[in-house]
Design a protein around this motif. Structure first.
Motif, PDB file in Angstrom:
ATOM      1  N   ARG A 111     -24.860  -1.546 -26.352  1.00  9.98           N
ATOM      2  CA  ARG A 111     -23.939  -1.267 -25.249  1.00  9.98           C
ATOM      3  C   ARG A 111     -24.691  -1.183 -23.909  1.00  9.98           C
ATOM      4  O   ARG A 111     -24.219  -1.672 -22.884  1.00  9.98           O
ATOM      5  N   LYS A 112     -25.869  -0.577 -23.962  1.00 12.28           N
ATOM      6  CA  LYS A 112     -26.693  -0.484 -22.765  1.00 12.28           C
ATOM      7  C   LYS A 112     -27.127  -1.869 -22.291  1.00 12.28           C
ATOM      8  O   LYS A 112     -27.109  -2.177 -21.082  1.00 12.28           O
ATOM      9  N   ASN A 113     -27.514  -2.741 -23.236  1.00 13.46           N
ATOM     10  CA  ASN A 113     -27.942  -4.097 -22.876  1.00 13.46           C
ATOM     11  C   ASN A 113     -26.786  -4.916 -22.303  1.00 13.46           C
ATOM     12  O   ASN A 113     -26.977  -5.714 -21.377  1.00 13.46           O
ATOM     13  N   VAL A 114     -25.586  -4.737 -22.867  1.00  7.77           N
ATOM     14  CA  VAL A 114     -24.407  -5.426 -22.339  1.00  7.77           C
ATOM     15  C   VAL A 114     -24.181  -5.015 -20.891  1.00  7.77           C
ATOM     16  O   VAL A 114     -23.930  -5.855 -20.012  1.00  7.77           O
ATOM     17  N   LYS A 115     -24.294  -3.726 -20.630  1.00  6.95           N
ATOM     18  CA  LYS A 115     -24.092  -3.233 -19.263  1.00  6.95           C
ATOM     19  C   LYS A 115     -25.193  -3.739 -18.336  1.00  6.95           C
ATOM     20  O   LYS A 115     -24.934  -4.067 -17.169  1.00  6.95           O
ATOM     21  N   THR A 116     -26.413  -3.819 -18.825  1.00  7.91           N
ATOM     22  CA  THR A 116     -27.527  -4.330 -18.026  1.00  7.91           C
ATOM     23  C   THR A 116     -27.259  -5.765 -17.572  1.00  7.91           C
ATOM     24  O   THR A 116     -27.478  -6.110 -16.407  1.00  7.91           O
ATOM     25  N   VAL A 117     -26.785  -6.594 -18.494  1.00  9.61           N
ATOM     26  CA  VAL A 117     -26.475  -7.984 -18.141  1.00  9.61           C
ATOM     27  C   VAL A 117     -25.401  -8.028 -17.058  1.00  9.61           C
ATOM     28  O   VAL A 117     -25.533  -8.743 -16.058  1.00  9.61           O
ATOM     29  N   TRP A 118     -24.337  -7.255 -17.226  1.00 11.97           N
ATOM     30  CA  TRP A 118     -23.248  -7.248 -16.255  1.00 11.97           C
ATOM     31  C   TRP A 118     -23.726  -6.761 -14.887  1.00 11.97           C
ATOM     32  O   TRP A 118     -23.402  -7.359 -13.858  1.00 11.97           O
ATOM     33  N   LEU A 119     -24.519  -5.703 -14.863  1.00 13.72           N
ATOM     34  CA  LEU A 119     -25.023  -5.188 -13.588  1.00 13.72           C
ATOM     35  C   LEU A 119     -25.942  -6.192 -12.905  1.00 13.72           C
ATOM     36  O   LEU A 119     -25.949  -6.316 -11.672  1.00 13.72           O
ATOM     37  N   ASN A 120     -26.722  -6.934 -13.688  1.00 19.87           N
ATOM     38  CA  ASN A 120     -27.585  -7.958 -13.114  1.00 19.87           C
ATOM     39  C   ASN A 120     -26.767  -9.099 -12.513  1.00 19.87           C
ATOM     40  O   ASN A 120     -27.151  -9.687 -11.499  1.00 19.87           O
ATOM     41  N   ILE A 121     -25.650  -9.425 -13.146  1.00 20.10           N
ATOM     42  CA  ILE A 121     -24.753 -10.438 -12.590  1.00 20.10           C
ATOM     43  C   ILE A 121     -24.217  -9.973 -11.237  1.00 20.10           C
ATOM     44  O   ILE A 121     -24.174 -10.729 -10.262  1.00 20.10           O
ATOM     45  N   LEU A 122     -23.825  -8.708 -11.154  1.00 16.72           N
ATOM     46  CA  LEU A 122     -23.275  -8.175  -9.911  1.00 16.72           C
ATOM     47  C   LEU A 122     -24.321  -8.134  -8.795  1.00 16.72           C
ATOM     48  O   LEU A 122     -23.969  -8.200  -7.611  1.00 16.72           O
ATOM     49  N   LYS A 123     -25.598  -8.039  -9.163  1.00 16.81           N
ATOM     50  CA  LYS A 123     -26.663  -7.997  -8.157  1.00 16.81           C
ATOM     51  C   LYS A 123     -26.929  -9.369  -7.549  1.00 16.81           C
ATOM     52  O   LYS A 123     -27.570  -9.462  -6.504  1.00 16.81           O
ATOM     53  N   CYS A 124     -26.477 -10.421  -8.227  1.00 18.03           N
ATOM     54  CA  CYS A 124     -26.759 -11.781  -7.777  1.00 18.03           C
ATOM     55  C   CYS A 124     -25.509 -12.348  -7.095  1.00 18.03           C
ATOM     56  O   CYS A 124     -24.512 -12.601  -7.758  1.00 18.03           O
ATOM     57  N   PRO A 125     -25.543 -12.544  -5.761  1.00 21.62           N
ATOM     58  CA  PRO A 125     -24.349 -13.019  -5.044  1.00 21.62           C
ATOM     59  C   PRO A 125     -23.780 -14.316  -5.611  1.00 21.62           C
ATOM     60  O   PRO A 125     -22.561 -14.458  -5.724  1.00 21.62           O
ATOM     61  N   GLU A 126     -24.661 -15.270  -5.986  1.00 20.96           N
ATOM     62  CA  GLU A 126     -24.180 -16.544  -6.512  1.00 20.96           C
ATOM     63  C   GLU A 126     -23.391 -16.349  -7.802  1.00 20.96           C
ATOM     64  O   GLU A 126     -22.298 -16.892  -7.973  1.00 20.96           O
ATOM     65  N   LEU A 127     -23.961 -15.569  -8.727  1.00 16.64           N
ATOM     66  CA  LEU A 127     -23.276 -15.334 -10.000  1.00 16.64           C
ATOM     67  C   LEU A 127     -22.012 -14.513  -9.801  1.00 16.64           C
ATOM     68  O   LEU A 127     -20.981 -14.766 -10.426  1.00 16.64           O
ATOM     69  N   ARG A 128     -22.085 -13.531  -8.925  1.00 13.95           N
ATOM     70  CA  ARG A 128     -20.919 -12.693  -8.662  1.00 13.95           C
ATOM     71  C   ARG A 128     -19.762 -13.542  -8.133  1.00 13.95           C
ATOM     72  O   ARG A 128     -18.611 -13.368  -8.549  1.00 13.95           O
ATOM     73  N   ASN A 129     -20.074 -14.470  -7.250  1.00 13.51           N
ATOM     74  CA  ASN A 129     -19.042 -15.358  -6.723  1.00 13.51           C
ATOM     75  C   ASN A 129     -18.482 -16.268  -7.795  1.00 13.51           C
ATOM     76  O   ASN A 129     -17.283 -16.565  -7.811  1.00 13.51           O
ATOM     77  N   MET A 130     -19.359 -16.718  -8.707  1.00 12.51           N
ATOM     78  CA  MET A 130     -18.895 -17.580  -9.797  1.00 12.51           C
ATOM     79  C   MET A 130     -17.958 -16.835 -10.734  1.00 12.51           C
ATOM     80  O   MET A 130     -16.970 -17.390 -11.230  1.00 12.51           O
ATOM     81  N   VAL A 131     -18.276 -15.577 -10.988  1.00 14.72           N
ATOM     82  CA  VAL A 131     -17.407 -14.762 -11.835  1.00 14.72           C
ATOM     83  C   VAL A 131     -16.030 -14.645 -11.197  1.00 14.72           C
ATOM     84  O   VAL A 131     -15.004 -14.846 -11.841  1.00 14.72           O
ATOM     85  N   ASN A 132     -16.005 -14.338  -9.919  1.00 15.85           N
ATOM     86  CA  ASN A 132     -14.724 -14.175  -9.232  1.00 15.85           C
ATOM     87  C   ASN A 132     -13.996 -15.507  -9.067  1.00 15.85           C
ATOM     88  O   ASN A 132     -12.766 -15.550  -9.088  1.00 15.85           O
ATOM     89  N   ALA A 133     -14.738 -16.598  -8.927  1.00 19.11           N
ATOM     90  CA  ALA A 133     -14.113 -17.916  -8.808  1.00 19.11           C
ATOM     91  C   ALA A 133     -13.486 -18.353 -10.121  1.00 19.11           C
ATOM     92  O   ALA A 133     -12.556 -19.160 -10.136  1.00 19.11           O
ATOM     93  N   GLY A 134     -13.991 -17.834 -11.235  1.00 18.90           N
ATOM     94  CA  GLY A 134     -13.475 -18.231 -12.541  1.00 18.90           C
ATOM     95  C   GLY A 134     -12.247 -17.474 -12.975  1.00 18.90           C
ATOM     96  O   GLY A 134     -11.638 -17.796 -13.989  1.00 18.90           O
ATOM     97  N   MET A 135     -11.837 -16.465 -12.219  1.00 13.60           N
ATOM     98  CA  MET A 135     -10.692 -15.656 -12.618  1.00 13.60           C
ATOM     99  C   MET A 135      -9.399 -16.443 -12.439  1.00 13.60           C
ATOM    100  O   MET A 135      -9.353 -17.482 -11.793  1.00 13.60           O
ATOM    101  N   TYR A 136      -8.331 -15.924 -13.024  1.00 13.18           N
ATOM    102  CA  TYR A 136      -7.031 -16.538 -12.846  1.00 13.18           C
ATOM    103  C   TYR A 136      -5.992 -15.431 -12.772  1.00 13.18           C
ATOM    104  O   TYR A 136      -6.283 -14.266 -12.997  1.00 13.18           O
ATOM    105  N   GLY A 137      -4.754 -15.781 -12.456  1.00 12.48           N
ATOM    106  CA  GLY A 137      -3.715 -14.767 -12.309  1.00 12.48           C
ATOM    107  C   GLY A 137      -3.773 -14.160 -10.928  1.00 12.48           C
ATOM    108  O   GLY A 137      -4.210 -14.789  -9.960  1.00 12.48           O
TER     109      GLY A 137
END
Length: 202
Positions: free
Chosen positions: A25-51
């Motif tokens: 669970r800690k490692n899962v959270k680490t990956v997610w937090l690292n994604i949020l630290k990276c503007p490019e990845l963070r934007n990709m996550v938000n670009a992939g959403m729908y609804g």
């Protein structure tokens, strides 16, 4: 009163399994937090959403999912069957756990939408909600932190051992670049060169 050594061993294995769950669970959270630290990845996550979910609202939904990731493994339906199967005191206990583990695994899939099987078993093809795709990636990447290799190798193992090849390929193959990242050697430099998961909608 004599101490039941077998009972002590079982308790030790239960703690060992609890430690494994929390580490994952800690490692899962680490990956997610690292994604949020990276503007490019963070934007990709938000670009992939729908609804209708946008920006921080969508990230908040994923935050909640990540916080609750795999908590069903502590349930009565899952904990002991999983423990006996993966953290058994001996081979006999592991062998005798097979049936109960199968029931527990089905319970886990039915209660954790980040597993692609949840959607496949309901014949919902190519429409896995994006927040669960993101969580599924974090899950795969967390396994690579623990056991080495990459999330792509974990994904390929699923492809090799499952008949639902077309279904999971449609969800995951477009994200091969990010899957090949070795999260044990994570750096902000190499993560910026990869592409995030993308759902394929037909």
């Amino acid at each position: 009163m004599p101490i039941d050594l077998n009972l002590l061993e079982i308790e030790g294995k239960r703690q060992e399994y609890k430690d494994y769950i929390e580490e994952h669970r800690k490692n899962v959270k680490t990956v997610w937090l690292n994604i949020l630290k990276c503007p490019e990845l963070r934007n990709m996550v938000n670009a992939g959403m729908y609804g209708n979910q946008t920006g921080t609202v969508f990230e908040h939904i994923i935050n909640q999912n990540i916080d609750m990731h795999d908590m069903s493994k502590y349930s009565e339906e899952e904990f002991e069957p999983y423990r006996r199967h993966f953290h058994s005191v001996n081979e006999k206990e592991k062998e005798e756990s097979t049936f109960d583990y199968g029931i527990a695994w089905q319970h886990h899939k039915d209660n954790n939408k980040h597993h692609w099987q949840y959607w496949s078993e309901r014949h919902i093809v190519n429409d896995m909600p994006w927040q669960y795709v993101v969580e599924m990636f974090c899950d795969h990447a967390a396994m690579s932190i623990k056991f080495g290799g990459t999330a792509l190798e974990w994904f390929n193992d699923q492809l090799a051992n499952n008949l639902e090849v077309d279904y999971i390929a449609a969800i995951l193959l477009p994200c091969e670049d990010i899957l090949t990242l070795n999260w044990q050697n994570y750096t902000m430099i190499n993560i910026k060169t990869i592409i995030y998961y993308k759902c394929v909608r037909i």
